[in-house]
Design a protein around this motif. Structure first.
Motif, PDB file in Angstrom:
ATOM      1  N   VAL A 151       0.837  -1.204   0.000  1.00 53.84           N
ATOM      2  CA  VAL A 151       0.000   0.000   0.000  1.00 53.84           C
ATOM      3  C   VAL A 151       0.871   1.254   0.000  1.00 53.84           C
ATOM      4  O   VAL A 151       0.646   2.186  -0.784  1.00 53.84           O
ATOM      5  CB  VAL A 151      -0.949   0.002   1.218  1.00 53.84           C
ATOM      6  CG1 VAL A 151      -1.670   1.348   1.325  1.00 53.84           C
ATOM      7  CG2 VAL A 151      -1.954  -1.132   1.118  1.00 53.84           C
ATOM      8  N   LEU A 174       2.639   1.668  -3.457  1.00 52.73           N
ATOM      9  CA  LEU A 174       1.732   2.026  -4.553  1.00 52.73           C
ATOM     10  C   LEU A 174       1.200   3.448  -4.389  1.00 52.73           C
ATOM     11  O   LEU A 174       1.068   4.183  -5.376  1.00 52.73           O
ATOM     12  CB  LEU A 174       0.588   1.017  -4.636  1.00 52.73           C
ATOM     13  CG  LEU A 174       1.000  -0.374  -5.147  1.00 52.73           C
ATOM     14  CD1 LEU A 174      -0.138  -1.373  -4.950  1.00 52.73           C
ATOM     15  CD2 LEU A 174       1.396  -0.323  -6.619  1.00 52.73           C
ATOM     16  N   LEU A 175       0.883   3.844  -3.167  1.00 54.33           N
ATOM     17  CA  LEU A 175       0.411   5.214  -2.961  1.00 54.33           C
ATOM     18  C   LEU A 175       1.488   6.233  -3.321  1.00 54.33           C
ATOM     19  O   LEU A 175       1.183   7.344  -3.759  1.00 54.33           O
ATOM     20  CB  LEU A 175      -0.036   5.403  -1.516  1.00 54.33           C
ATOM     21  CG  LEU A 175      -1.309   4.652  -1.099  1.00 54.33           C
ATOM     22  CD1 LEU A 175      -1.669   4.953   0.350  1.00 54.33           C
ATOM     23  CD2 LEU A 175      -2.481   4.994  -2.021  1.00 54.33           C
ATOM     24  N   SER A 219      -8.190   5.236  -0.838  1.00 54.43           N
ATOM     25  CA  SER A 219      -7.183   6.295  -0.801  1.00 54.43           C
ATOM     26  C   SER A 219      -6.985   7.010  -2.129  1.00 54.43           C
ATOM     27  O   SER A 219      -6.496   8.142  -2.150  1.00 54.43           O
ATOM     28  CB  SER A 219      -5.827   5.710  -0.350  1.00 54.43           C
ATOM     29  OG  SER A 219      -5.926   5.096   0.910  1.00 54.43           O
ATOM     30  N   VAL A 220      -7.361   6.373  -3.248  1.00 57.91           N
ATOM     31  CA  VAL A 220      -7.076   6.940  -4.569  1.00 57.91           C
ATOM     32  C   VAL A 220      -8.377   7.078  -5.360  1.00 57.91           C
ATOM     33  O   VAL A 220      -8.878   6.105  -5.920  1.00 57.91           O
ATOM     34  CB  VAL A 220      -6.084   6.050  -5.359  1.00 57.91           C
ATOM     35  CG1 VAL A 220      -5.692   6.746  -6.666  1.00 57.91           C
ATOM     36  CG2 VAL A 220      -4.858   5.719  -4.526  1.00 57.91           C
ATOM     37  N   LEU A 249      -6.574   0.730  -1.460  1.00 62.50           N
ATOM     38  CA  LEU A 249      -6.253   1.574  -2.606  1.00 62.50           C
ATOM     39  C   LEU A 249      -7.492   2.322  -3.091  1.00 62.50           C
ATOM     40  O   LEU A 249      -7.425   3.515  -3.427  1.00 62.50           O
ATOM     41  CB  LEU A 249      -5.672   0.722  -3.739  1.00 62.50           C
ATOM     42  CG  LEU A 249      -4.290   0.107  -3.500  1.00 62.50           C
ATOM     43  CD1 LEU A 249      -3.884  -0.753  -4.697  1.00 62.50           C
ATOM     44  CD2 LEU A 249      -3.240   1.183  -3.242  1.00 62.50           C
ATOM     45  N   LEU A 260      -8.408   5.605  -9.072  1.00 60.91           N
ATOM     46  CA  LEU A 260      -7.801   4.280  -9.182  1.00 60.91           C
ATOM     47  C   LEU A 260      -8.356   3.530 -10.392  1.00 60.91           C
ATOM     48  O   LEU A 260      -9.563   3.395 -10.563  1.00 60.91           O
ATOM     49  CB  LEU A 260      -8.072   3.473  -7.911  1.00 60.91           C
ATOM     50  CG  LEU A 260      -7.590   2.014  -7.935  1.00 60.91           C
ATOM     51  CD1 LEU A 260      -6.068   1.940  -8.029  1.00 60.91           C
ATOM     52  CD2 LEU A 260      -8.086   1.257  -6.699  1.00 60.91           C
TER      53      LEU A 260
END
Length: 399
Positions: free
Chosen positions: A103, A106-107, A144-145, A141, A148
């Motif tokens: 995580v 990737l973030l 948070s995104v 994900l 995405l």
């Protein structure tokens, strides 16, 4: 690259309104090809593509995807936009700490609020330790995104996380009708797990090559299963020689391309498959499986990827998985099917075996059906099946 398959609806072809989640719940029909196509589209649109492997049985597919995307970039000297880059991530979600690391990494790759992720052979089932951790990765994900774009393939439709929108892939894109007929019984029996095939609407150019059948039977054969049998290894090697493998030519009809050793998978589900196990001094402490010895007797160069090898020399197996994924070395790959999920070969030899951890209490029919679903479907051109006779006093007591 960048061409969307026609079986996807128009809503899947438009990626201007994230988040877009994609989930193929079918096994072994060209789903990895679809991921490569989508990843190529993202790259040519200028996006970086994150190819994520979360477990050892996704290593080969992830390496192959990253390699093919890299080749696609180099093959287009004048892309319309500055292309993105491909980043390959390796984790082991048997460890909880790797989920947080994934995580975090990737973030850190988010650009302009967007993140583009490919996740092949994604298992979300709670029956494994890493399945729920895959689910956690996708959920975190997604939270948070906002932008995405995540496509996951190889997911059973009974285990789809809430964040993923299912899009079944039911058209076999890669193998011939003759191979499809060998896989079909497994699809028919896997009720509730795998959708049936659908008609692509495009007739196949031909039926494909006749399936070659060998038999684990006769005085020279030993062991209950072909993977244990040195004679089976010799007979498989002889058949491959007759097909022209490694000779610089090919005896496959209408196939001018030579058959190399790297074009061959010899696949089993046996947990006992192994090459010679050696100690620190180089002395053999445990001999190779019978089928591996038989192949060696006939002079075939082989790469063995088995559970026992993984336990004794994980670094070597990781190196060999990479080698197999990109077909770097001209060797026949002898492997448990877990190590080549997502990969295909022109010639596939199915060598039945027994997995002591998962096959206890299963009938020979159920073991055969799993072999067809997970191994036979790796074949694109010539399939060779080693048949196992029914259990009798003679076959069960042979040593």
């Amino acid at each position: 690259m960048g061409v969307t398959p026609t079986h996807l609806s128009s809503s899947q072809r438009c990626h201007t309104h994230p988040p877009i989640f994609y989930c193929s719940d079918e096994k072994h029909q060209g789903k990895t090809v679809v991921l490569v196509l989508q990843g190529g589209r993202w790259l040519l649109q200028g996006h970086d593509v994150q190819v994520v492997s979360t477990h050892y049985n996704t290593r080969a597919a992830s390496r192959m995807i990253a390699g093919q995307l890299g080749m696609a970039l180099s093959a287009d000297p004048t892309p319309p936009l500055t292309p993105g880059t491909v980043v390959l991530h390796h984790y082991d979600f048997n460890r909880e700490a790797d989920v947080q690391q994934a995580v975090t990494n990737l973030l850190a790759r988010v650009k302009d609020g967007q993140l583009h992720v490919l996740l092949d052979e994604a298992l979300f089932s709670s029956s494994t330790e890493y399945g729920p951790r895959n689910t956690s990765l996708v959920a975190r994900l997604a939270e948070s995104v906002p932008g995405l774009h995540l496509w996951a393939a190889g997911v059973y439709h009974t285990d789809i996380p809430p964040s993923l929108r299912p899009e079944p892939l039911t058209v076999p894109l890669r193998y011939a009708p003759s191979v499809l007929r060998e896989v079909q019984p497994a699809v028919d029996k896997a009720t509730g797990q795998v959708h049936n095939y659908s008609d692509s609407g495009v007739p196949a150019p031909g039926d494909g090559l006749r399936v070659i059948r060998l038999s684990h039977h006769g005085n020279a054969h030993r062991g209950r299963w072909p993977v244990e049998c040195q004679q089976c290894g010799k007979e498989v090697a002889a058949k491959l020689r007759r097909l022209g493998v490694g000779s610089g030519g090919s005896s496959l009809p209408n196939s001018p391309t030579p058959l190399s050793y790297r074009d061959v998978f010899i696949i089993t589900r046996s947990s006992e498959l192994q090459d010679d196990i050696k100690d620190a001094a180089g002395q053999v402490t445990s001999r190779a499986s019978g089928v591996v010895r038989g192949l060696g007797d006939e002079g075939l160069p082989v790469c063995v990827l088995g559970e026992q090898d993984w336990r004794h020399n994980r670094a070597r197996v990781e190196r060999d998985v990479h080698d197999v994924a990109v077909a770097a070395t001209d060797r026949v790959t002898v492997t448990h099917y877990d190590y080549v999920q997502g990969l295909e070969r022109r010639v596939v030899v199915m060598v039945p075996g027994w997995d002591k951890e998962t096959d206890e209490g299963r009938s020979d029919e159920m073991i055969d059906l799993r072999d067809r679903l997970f191994a036979v479907s790796r074949c694109t051109t010539q399939l060779i099946m080693v048949d196992v006779p029914p259990v009798t006093t003679a076959t069960s007591t042979a040593t």
